[in-house]
Design an enzyme around this catalytic site. Sequence first.
Site: not given
Length: 616
Positions: A183, A221-223, A226
């Site tokens: 990023r 998105q990562e959150g 998860a």
Amino acid sequence: MGRISFSCLFPAAWHFSLPSQILSRLLLPPFRQLFIVGLLFFLLGTVYLLLVTGKLPANWITKENHFHRHMARVTDVDATDASNPDLNYGLVVDCGSSGSRIYVYCWPSHNGNPRELLDIRQMRDQNRKSVVMKIKPGISKMAQTPEKASDYIYPLLSFAAEHIPKNKHIETPLYILCTAGMRILPESQQEAILEDLRTDIPVHFNFLFSDSHVEVISGKQEGVYAWIGINFVLGKFNHAHNDAVVEVNVPGSDQQEALVRKRTAGVLDMGGVSTQIAFEVPKTVSFTSPQQEEVAKNLLAEFNLGCDAHQTDHVYRVYVSTFLGFGGNAARQRYEERLIENTTTRNKLLGQHVGETAESPLPDPCLPADLQDQIGTPEQKLHVLGTGDFDQCRHRLQGFLKLTNETQTSLSGVFKPPIDYNNSQFYGFSEFYYCMEDVLRMGGDYNTSKYAQAAKSYCATQWKTLKERFDSGLYASHADLHRLQYQCFKSAWMYEVLHSGFSFPTDYKNLKTVFLVYDKEVQWTLGAILFRTRFLPLRDIQQESLKGVHSHWRHSFSFVNNHYLFLVCFFIVLLSIILYMLRLRRIHRRAAQHCSPSSVPWLEEGLGSPTLPINL
């Protein structure tokens, strides 16, 4: 009283009571077969209708449905049977800042219920170890040589190819998802690396891989991934049992009534650099200003995790926010920088020399009592001495939360929707767990007063005593000296982030701090493959419908046809009863014709009958 004889009505050889005799007379061909067939159709129709409407007891449902209700979850630790032809596979490569790791997932064919998700779990080798491989450094190191990106990732894909049956490669989806390290690169360098992967991987591997399967994902998105992974492992997406429910206004739906389903769990994660919170927002959010609404769009994710876009069972609205600089180590660094800056300024104004030498240290309430430490750089360092005052430390740290007076905000004044604390559940990971468990040994269910008391006691303990405990092995395998030195600070920081930053009530009872979920570490990659393969069940459902009525006859009729079948069975039985009644009437008529008139008084008087000739 004499014995009554009915030999005038029935043959003398019949020695049964009147109902038994009539029934025996009726159950003669062809009416016996008609009765049995009608009764059989009636019973089958009734059972069939009850089965479809779900009125049968749980132990009457088919073996297939019983399996649906008690599906094996990702907690399974048995070695994966790679010879099973019905097993499917998927790959996710987590390209992080320090390295890349490939996860191999597997799942059986979908059970056919469009309201249920795939039963995805990590593949395990013959030693029951997860099939995972990691390489270093991170893929972002290929920024200057993007043409080597595919060579960099080749070992990971070769490793996965060896574990997945070759005949399954062509239908095994591969996702390469890059996070924080990529990023921070310029977009041109990102695209160069991704393009090399898109071009070269299909040449060497025949996994199911397209251009959209490799990308740099956002922190949001990562959150979300998860959040999905943790709730999946916890069984929160299985809505069959509503032991803890919540009313949900489904995003994008026109339905007036709220959907009632199982309550999902929120996630709190504090690392060394950042802190993250993610939770479902069940009700529609109102905003105090257009600016707040615009910010909220970047923090709220609305998605359908189910395979059917028309079903609302798995439509979720999730709030995800990541706060850089609010991790445990980053917060301590900011705190020390502020101490040095303020002390240096004060010394200059007042002509003092506080903290410049070990003989005149600066008191620090966030360190254990009597702990001597040096902070800062060699050019500008400061000597500090711990005073171990937990409450004073908390008070100092409140200014580092950057709170505002605006409603519906949290750390740094960032928008946060209201949380129904009375009907919610949260899981705390990383520092939320380490702060409670490594030293205080109270990980698990969080209790504010007990935690604060334990932290206060630790801070006030002399450093000499803490060091003796450490040397004696009291904290072995749980904490090192660095943890002991900064446990007081991190305990206070966690407390303030939770209660002042995120506004959790001090009497909140539904926070559980954990390291593993069901004895295993849950990665965001699990949520990623769940989301990205969510439409695959449609393929299994379509294939299942083609197998025919013999294997899955329950799915071949509509609900209306089920009622028609029941009505047909009912009319067959009704017709049988009418025919029997007609037959019974004929029997009575025939019996009346053969009986002698002289026998009637004996019947009425209840006397024994004389021996009468049988006229056939």
